[in-house]
Design a protein around this motif. Structure first.
Motif, PDB file in Angstrom:
ATOM      1  N   LYS A 170       7.202   4.133   3.520  1.00 23.86           N
ATOM      2  CA  LYS A 170       8.112   5.294   3.485  1.00 23.86           C
ATOM      3  C   LYS A 170       7.731   6.101   4.683  1.00 23.86           C
ATOM      4  CE  LYS A 170      10.952   6.573   0.472  1.00 23.86           C
ATOM      5  NZ  LYS A 170      12.282   6.397   0.550  1.00 23.86           N
TER       6      LYS A 170
ATOM      7  N   LYS B  21      11.015   3.659  -8.967  1.00 24.95           N
ATOM      8  CA  LYS B  21      11.739   4.902  -8.835  1.00 24.95           C
ATOM      9  C   LYS B  21      12.476   4.761  -7.623  1.00 24.95           C
ATOM     10  CE  LYS B  21       8.380   7.349 -11.744  1.00 24.95           C
ATOM     11  NZ  LYS B  21       7.287   8.269 -11.788  1.00 24.95           N
ATOM     12  N   ASP B  22      11.904   4.436  -6.322  1.00 28.21           N
ATOM     13  CA  ASP B  22      12.599   4.605  -5.253  1.00 28.21           C
ATOM     14  C   ASP B  22      13.697   3.406  -4.994  1.00 28.21           C
ATOM     15  OD1 ASP B  22      13.021   5.231  -2.356  1.00 28.21           O
ATOM     16  OD2 ASP B  22      12.048   3.306  -1.876  1.00 28.21           O
ATOM     17  N   TRP B  23      13.501   2.305  -5.438  1.00 27.69           N
ATOM     18  CA  TRP B  23      14.278   1.155  -5.187  1.00 27.69           C
ATOM     19  C   TRP B  23      15.484   0.944  -6.157  1.00 27.69           C
ATOM     20  CZ3 TRP B  23      15.175  -0.796  -0.928  1.00 27.69           C
ATOM     21  CH2 TRP B  23      15.625  -2.048  -0.575  1.00 27.69           C
TER      22      TRP B  23
ATOM     23  N   GLU C 266       0.737  -1.343   0.179  1.00 23.63           N
ATOM     24  CA  GLU C 266      -0.054   0.065  -0.125  1.00 23.63           C
ATOM     25  C   GLU C 266       1.064   1.344   0.027  1.00 23.63           C
ATOM     26  OE1 GLU C 266      -2.571  -0.577   3.327  1.00 23.63           O
ATOM     27  OE2 GLU C 266      -3.485  -2.221   2.704  1.00 23.63           O
ATOM     28  N   MET C 267       2.221   1.084  -0.142  1.00 21.62           N
ATOM     29  CA  MET C 267       3.114   2.173  -0.353  1.00 21.62           C
ATOM     30  C   MET C 267       2.920   3.051   1.024  1.00 21.62           C
ATOM     31  SD  MET C 267       2.627   3.188  -4.446  1.00 21.62           S
ATOM     32  CE  MET C 267       0.990   3.165  -4.320  1.00 21.62           C
ATOM     33  N   ARG C 268       3.050   2.566   2.099  1.00 19.20           N
ATOM     34  CA  ARG C 268       3.136   3.197   3.079  1.00 19.20           C
ATOM     35  C   ARG C 268       4.427   3.182   4.076  1.00 19.20           C
ATOM     36  NH1 ARG C 268      -1.552   2.017   6.968  1.00 19.20           N
ATOM     37  NH2 ARG C 268      -1.404  -0.299   6.163  1.00 19.20           N
TER      38      ARG C 268
ATOM     39  N   GLU D  15       5.588   1.414 -10.131  1.00 19.74           N
ATOM     40  CA  GLU D  15       6.417   2.817 -10.614  1.00 19.74           C
ATOM     41  C   GLU D  15       6.890   3.483  -9.405  1.00 19.74           C
ATOM     42  OE1 GLU D  15       6.476   3.915 -13.437  1.00 19.74           O
ATOM     43  OE2 GLU D  15       5.105   3.532 -14.975  1.00 19.74           O
ATOM     44  N   TYR D  16       5.919   3.578  -8.270  1.00 15.18           N
ATOM     45  CA  TYR D  16       6.564   4.251  -7.263  1.00 15.18           C
ATOM     46  C   TYR D  16       7.648   3.743  -6.511  1.00 15.18           C
ATOM     47  CZ  TYR D  16       6.596   6.114  -2.412  1.00 15.18           C
ATOM     48  OH  TYR D  16       6.674   6.590  -1.219  1.00 15.18           O
ATOM     49  N   ILE D  17       7.733   1.997  -6.424  1.00 13.34           N
ATOM     50  CA  ILE D  17       8.739   1.378  -5.589  1.00 13.34           C
ATOM     51  C   ILE D  17      10.096   1.409  -6.616  1.00 13.34           C
ATOM     52  CG2 ILE D  17       9.467  -1.013  -4.827  1.00 13.34           C
ATOM     53  CD1 ILE D  17       7.010  -0.827  -3.359  1.00 13.34           C
TER      54      ILE D  17
ATOM     55  N   GLU E  89       0.493   1.164 -10.446  1.00 10.79           N
ATOM     56  CA  GLU E  89       0.959   2.445  -9.818  1.00 10.79           C
ATOM     57  C   GLU E  89       2.045   2.300  -8.686  1.00 10.79           C
ATOM     58  OE1 GLU E  89      -1.001   5.982  -7.150  1.00 10.79           O
ATOM     59  OE2 GLU E  89      -2.392   4.245  -7.872  1.00 10.79           O
ATOM     60  N   ARG E  90       1.968   1.162  -8.027  1.00  8.63           N
ATOM     61  CA  ARG E  90       2.716   0.829  -6.716  1.00  8.63           C
ATOM     62  C   ARG E  90       4.276   0.321  -7.582  1.00  8.63           C
ATOM     63  NH1 ARG E  90      -0.863  -3.856  -3.994  1.00  8.63           N
ATOM     64  NH2 ARG E  90      -2.325  -2.638  -4.850  1.00  8.63           N
TER      65      ARG E  90
END
Length: 265
Positions: A156, A250-252, A152-154, A246-248, A243-244
């Motif tokens: 961070k 970019k971060d990972w 759930e991308m929480r 893409e988020y991870i 979506e998740r």
């Protein structure tokens, strides 16, 4: 052999293994399959997990991978032996490498395994460790709140992460174990909070490094390593919402070339 390495997981967690494979073998292309739609595997029955794992692995093999890496501890416990018999390409799981790493790390032969309910109930880590060294003591704890926190991308949000980690691990704080295995590939995204919680009393390890070493050793032995190249682009297949990922990603994996495709099985 410039064929991709197939890597599968129930969601984004297997990207922690992908990161280590890319670090150790930058010329290798990855074909990753994230089964977001049916995540998490750890709360499902053994029969469901086995069915899903075979479906995803079949898809990867049909798309020409030279190896299948089951970057999910629950799926490894449920179906690794079946996959090894099913395909002509090598199949690598994450439990055996994690067990080896724990044995190398521990000085007092006492280990904690943090994992999903499915992995804990299978006893796969305890069996793997005891098979390698019968003198080890292994405690296991299911951490059902960890995977949703990542998916759930929480993860961070350090405040939320610390609260969830504290609530989950408080019964193990005074354990004599000196080594903690992150027995789910999602958990390294919470590694900082888990290590901070235990402090210097325990070493927290994940199986990504050892798994990548196994992948490298097998491909080298089979003379199947890819040629040196500068244009490696990885493919991320997502069964569900992208979506998740893409988020991870970019971060990972911020400096990695990749394309994401949303697919249906």
């Amino acid at each position: 052999m410039n064929k991709p390495i197939g890597v599968m997981d129930s969601g984004v967690g297997g990207l922690t293994v992908v990161k280590e494979i890319i670090r150790q073998m930058p010329d290798e292309e990855i074909l990753y399959f994230g089964d977001i739609k049916r995540c998490p595997y750890g709360e499902k029955s053994l029969e469901e997990v086995r069915k899903y794992t075979i479906e995803v692995a079949d898809y990867l093999v049909a798309n020409g991978v030279k190896m299948v890496v089951v970057a999910c501890n629950t799926a490894t416990a449920a179906a690794l032996d079946i996959l090894e018999e099913r395909y002509d390409v090598p199949v690598v799981g994450v439990i055996e490498p994690g067990a080896r790493s724990a044995i190398q790390s521990s000085t007092n032969r006492k280990v904690i395994v943090l994992a999903t309910r499915g992995t804990v109930n299978s006893g796969a880590y305890k069996n793997a460790i005891i098979n390698l060294n019968k003198n080890f003591q292994v405690e296991s704890l299911a951490c059902p709140k960890f995977v949703p926190l990542v998916e759930e991308m929480r993860y961070k949000d350090r405040v939320i992460s610390r609260i969830v980690v504290h609530q989950t691990l408080k019964e193990l704080y005074r354990s004599e174990a000196d080594t903690v295995i992150l027995g789910c590939t999602h958990y390294p995204l919470l590694a900082m909070e888990i290590q901070d919680y235990f402090g210097d009393s325990k070493k927290v390890i994940d199986s990504g490094y050892e798994t990548a070493r196994d992948v490298s050793a097998i491909l080298t032995y089979q003379k199947a390593r890819s040629e040196s190249r500068d244009d490696v682009c990885h493919t991320i297949l997502v069964h569900g919402d992208t979506e998740r990922f893409e988020y991870i990603l970019k971060d990972w994996l911020p400096f990695t070339l990749y394309e994401i495709k949303e697919i249906e099985l």
